[in-house]
Design a protein around this motif. Structure first.
Motif, short mmCIF file in Angstrom:
data_model
loop_
_atom_site.label_atom_id
_atom_site.label_comp_id
_atom_site.label_asym_id
_atom_site.label_seq_id
_atom_site.Cartn_x
_atom_site.Cartn_y
_atom_site.Cartn_z
N THR A 1 0.85 -1.20 0.00
CA THR A 1 0.00 0.00 0.00
C THR A 1 0.88 1.24 0.00
OG1 THR A 1 -1.76 -1.14 1.21
CG2 THR A 1 -1.81 1.27 1.24
N ILE A 2 0.59 2.13 -0.93
CA ILE A 2 1.33 3.40 -1.03
C ILE A 2 0.33 4.52 -0.74
CG2 ILE A 2 2.68 4.91 -2.51
CD1 ILE A 2 3.50 2.44 -4.11
N THR A 3 0.62 5.28 0.32
CA THR A 3 -0.28 6.34 0.76
C THR A 3 0.38 7.70 0.57
OG1 THR A 3 -1.27 4.88 2.41
CG2 THR A 3 -1.61 7.25 2.72
N GLU B 1 4.47 27.71 -3.37
CA GLU B 1 4.78 26.50 -4.11
C GLU B 1 4.29 25.30 -3.32
OE1 GLU B 1 6.17 26.13 -7.10
OE2 GLU B 1 6.42 28.29 -7.41
N ASN B 2 4.02 24.20 -4.02
CA ASN B 2 3.63 22.99 -3.31
C ASN B 2 4.75 22.55 -2.38
OD1 ASN B 2 1.13 22.76 -4.45
ND2 ASN B 2 1.71 21.22 -5.95
N PRO B 3 4.40 22.01 -1.21
CA PRO B 3 5.44 21.44 -0.35
C PRO B 3 5.99 20.17 -1.00
CG PRO B 3 3.26 20.95 0.51
CD PRO B 3 3.05 21.87 -0.66
N ASN B 4 7.08 19.69 -0.48
CA ASN B 4 7.65 18.43 -0.97
C ASN B 4 6.62 17.32 -0.74
OD1 ASN B 4 9.48 16.57 -1.96
ND2 ASN B 4 10.39 16.22 0.05
N LEU B 5 6.14 16.74 -1.81
CA LEU B 5 5.12 15.69 -1.70
C LEU B 5 5.79 14.36 -1.45
CD1 LEU B 5 2.77 16.85 -4.59
CD2 LEU B 5 2.61 17.37 -2.16
N THR B 6 5.29 13.64 -0.46
CA THR B 6 5.90 12.38 -0.05
C THR B 6 4.84 11.30 0.07
OG1 THR B 6 5.65 13.02 2.28
CG2 THR B 6 7.77 13.54 1.22
N VAL B 7 5.30 10.05 0.11
CA VAL B 7 4.39 8.92 0.28
C VAL B 7 4.92 8.02 1.40
CG1 VAL B 7 3.57 8.91 -2.10
CG2 VAL B 7 5.59 7.57 -1.50
N SER C 1 13.59 0.67 -4.67
CA SER C 1 13.39 -0.02 -5.95
C SER C 1 12.09 0.37 -6.64
CB SER C 1 13.40 -1.54 -5.73
OG SER C 1 12.33 -1.92 -4.88
N LEU C 2 11.33 1.33 -6.05
CA LEU C 2 10.04 1.73 -6.61
C LEU C 2 10.09 3.16 -7.13
CD1 LEU C 2 7.67 0.39 -3.82
CD2 LEU C 2 8.44 -0.80 -5.87
N THR C 3 9.19 3.47 -8.06
CA THR C 3 9.06 4.82 -8.57
C THR C 3 7.62 5.27 -8.36
OG1 THR C 3 10.68 4.39 -10.29
CG2 THR C 3 9.25 6.31 -10.59
N THR C 4 7.40 6.39 -7.65
CA THR C 4 6.05 6.95 -7.47
C THR C 4 6.11 8.43 -7.78
OG1 THR C 4 6.36 7.44 -5.13
CG2 THR C 4 5.43 5.30 -5.67
N VAL D 1 -3.47 5.01 -1.94
CA VAL D 1 -4.38 5.76 -1.07
C VAL D 1 -4.06 7.24 -1.23
CG1 VAL D 1 -5.18 6.15 1.28
CG2 VAL D 1 -4.52 3.84 0.57
N ASN D 2 -5.08 8.02 -1.57
CA ASN D 2 -4.88 9.47 -1.74
C ASN D 2 -4.61 10.16 -0.42
OD1 ASN D 2 -5.34 9.22 -4.46
ND2 ASN D 2 -7.35 10.19 -4.44
N GLY D 3 -3.83 11.21 -0.48
CA GLY D 3 -3.67 12.12 0.65
C GLY D 3 -4.44 13.40 0.34
#
Length: 195
Positions: A13-15, A26-32, A45-48, A79-81
């Protein structure tokens, strides 16, 4: 005898993490955040690619979506933030006559514009010149002088743009000493009232 071994992909699961910013920033640094890695795996090893509102987006809430993860070992659930864009209100202060208004450490003797963040509380203080007093105070055209206490007016957290006009004038029918107003009752008898 032959056997077929099927190895199912692990569930990951990636949230998208919730973020907050002010209008125009400006948008803040978006993280998951990740949940479900196995066998010592990690995000390297993943790209989001999280996406969200732009700098021109008005105040409100916007989805932050994560997508684009690639791995042969995982099935992905996204999962959206939420990106919350907070209002920035205009506070315009006009100080007329013989005195000054102070807001957030800035002394205004004529006119000053301030950008006020949605969750910032506003308190104004007033300082009349010697022999003068705060004569009128309006907030968006409404008389609020009666709400001044100890030379301060508390607006609290703004819910919209605000125009403040403070007018200072000379004390009539008396005089001021150390911010104490003396009204003259009888000049020959040298009688005064302390207001």
């Amino acid at each position: 005898r032959e056997f077929t071994l099927t190895v199912a992909k692990a569930a990951l699961t990636i949230t998208a993490d919730d973020k907050t910013k002010e209008e125009g920033e400006e948008n803040p640094n978006l993280t998951v955040s990740y949940s479900g890695f196995v066998n010592g795996d990690n995000a390297s090893s993943l790209t989001t690619q999280p996406t969200a509102a732009t700098t021109t987006s008005p105040a409100g809430t916007y989805p932050i979506t994560a997508s684009g993860a690639v791995s042969g070992n995982y099935e992905f659930t996204y999962v959206n933030g939420t990106l919350t864009v907070k209002h920035v209100y205009s506070l315009n202060i006009t100080s007329q006559g013989n005195g000054a208004v102070t807001y957030d450490g800035t002394r205004v003797t004529n006119y000053q514009h301030f950008d006020v963040k949605e969750d910032h509380s506003v308190t104004l203080t007033f300082a009349a010149n010697e022999g003068c007093e705060l004569n009128q105070l309006t907030a968006n055209g409404r008389d609020v002088k009666s709400k001044v206490s100890n030379n301060a007016y508390v607006l609290g957290k703004l819910t919209g743009d605000m125009n403040i006009v403070a007018t200072f004038s000379e004390v009539t029918g008396g005089f001021m000493v150390n911010n104490i107003h003396f009204s003259i009752l009888s000049a020959p008898d040298k009688t005064v009232i302390v207001d």
